[in-house]
Design an enzyme around this catalytic site. Structure first.
Site, PDB file in Angstrom:
ATOM      1  N   LYS A 120     -33.671  22.584 -54.665  1.00  0.00           N
ATOM      2  CA  LYS A 120     -32.922  22.832 -55.853  1.00  0.00           C
ATOM      3  C   LYS A 120     -33.011  21.434 -56.202  1.00  0.00           C
ATOM      4  CE  LYS A 120     -29.390  21.113 -58.752  1.00  0.00           C
ATOM      5  NZ  LYS A 120     -29.111  20.200 -59.017  1.00  0.00           N
ATOM      6  N   ASP A 138     -28.977  26.237 -58.598  1.00  0.00           N
ATOM      7  CA  ASP A 138     -27.684  25.994 -57.977  1.00  0.00           C
ATOM      8  C   ASP A 138     -26.907  26.953 -57.298  1.00  0.00           C
ATOM      9  OD1 ASP A 138     -26.477  26.288 -60.436  1.00  0.00           O
ATOM     10  OD2 ASP A 138     -28.051  24.905 -61.426  1.00  0.00           O
TER      11      ASP A 138
END
Length: 211
Positions: A120, A138
């Site tokens: 991420k 996320d």
DNA sequence: ATCCCGAGGG
DNA sequence: CCCTCTGGAT
């Protein structure tokens, strides 16, 4: 959600313009990397509060190394998981200095090799700083993608791949921004505000409390 | 699967 | 009190 609905979805989100826009604050690629590393399981507001203390004192790998671990911890103590984040950021700075000339590397492989940097975080840096066509998934985007049917998937990687398939590369930064804001202010984890949601008509999710 | 771990909201 | 917040490492 059908492909034809994608453009309508984002156009509608833009037009709805949800609420106060808070974003991570940074003035360099390194500050971006550090801020995103600190943002794990933390709010953008909380991260900014810490980086406003930290960056004036140390906003380069060299300067953070000079702080020492306890010095770094003292600046970011108000963020959750601060001990592991301090340790990771310190180790990352050491690698940046020793292996990358004090600069942030541009490849996924090199980024994900940094302590505290996973897929991420690497995706955010690659897209925002270096213009690569990536989508950072996320907690907000994972939830919104699944709830709406825009990008269903059992794992963040699966949701990421769905979004990359549906969203034009040039639009990824914008789309990421609007998905985050929508998740933060409207499609909330706990109590989604479906009654004031601009894209409720194209959404798979039906709140339990609906009439 | 579990741990890390403070601030803010309900 | 409870849960969630722009996850990652073990």
């Amino acid at each position: 959600m059908k492909p034809a609905a994608i453009e309508t979805f984002f156009a509608t989100l833009k037009a709805a313009n949800p609420m106060p826009v808070t974003e991570l604050e940074y003035t360099s690629v390194f500050e971006l990397l550090a801020a995103v590393l600190l943002s794990a399981q933390a709010t953008d507001v909380g991260v900014n509060k810490a980086t406003r203390r930290l960056f004036p004192v140390a906003n380069t790998p060299h300067k953070i190394l000079a702080l020492g671990l306890e010095g770094l911890e003292s600046h970011i103590k108000t963020i959750g998981l601060f001990r592991s984040k301090a340790k990771h950021l310190m180790a990352t700075c050491r690698i940046l200095v020793e292996q990358h000339g004090g600069r942030v590397p541009r490849t996924r492989e090199a980024l994900e090799a940094l302590p505290g940097v996973g897929r991420k975080t690497a995706n955010v840096v690659l897209n925002v700083a270096f213009g690569e066509p990536t989508m950072a998934v996320d907690t907000h985007i994972f939830r919104v993608g699944n709830r709406t049917g825009l990008a269903p998937g059992k794992t963040p990687l699966a949701v990421e791949q769905q979004l990359l398939k549906r969203i034009p590369p040039a639009y990824l930064v914008d789309a990421h921004h609007w998905l985050i804001l929508h998740g933060r202010y409207v499609c909330q984890a706990r109590k989604p505000l479906c009654h004031q949601c601009a894209v409720a008509h194209t959404c798979d999710f039906q709140p339990k409390t609906r009439a």
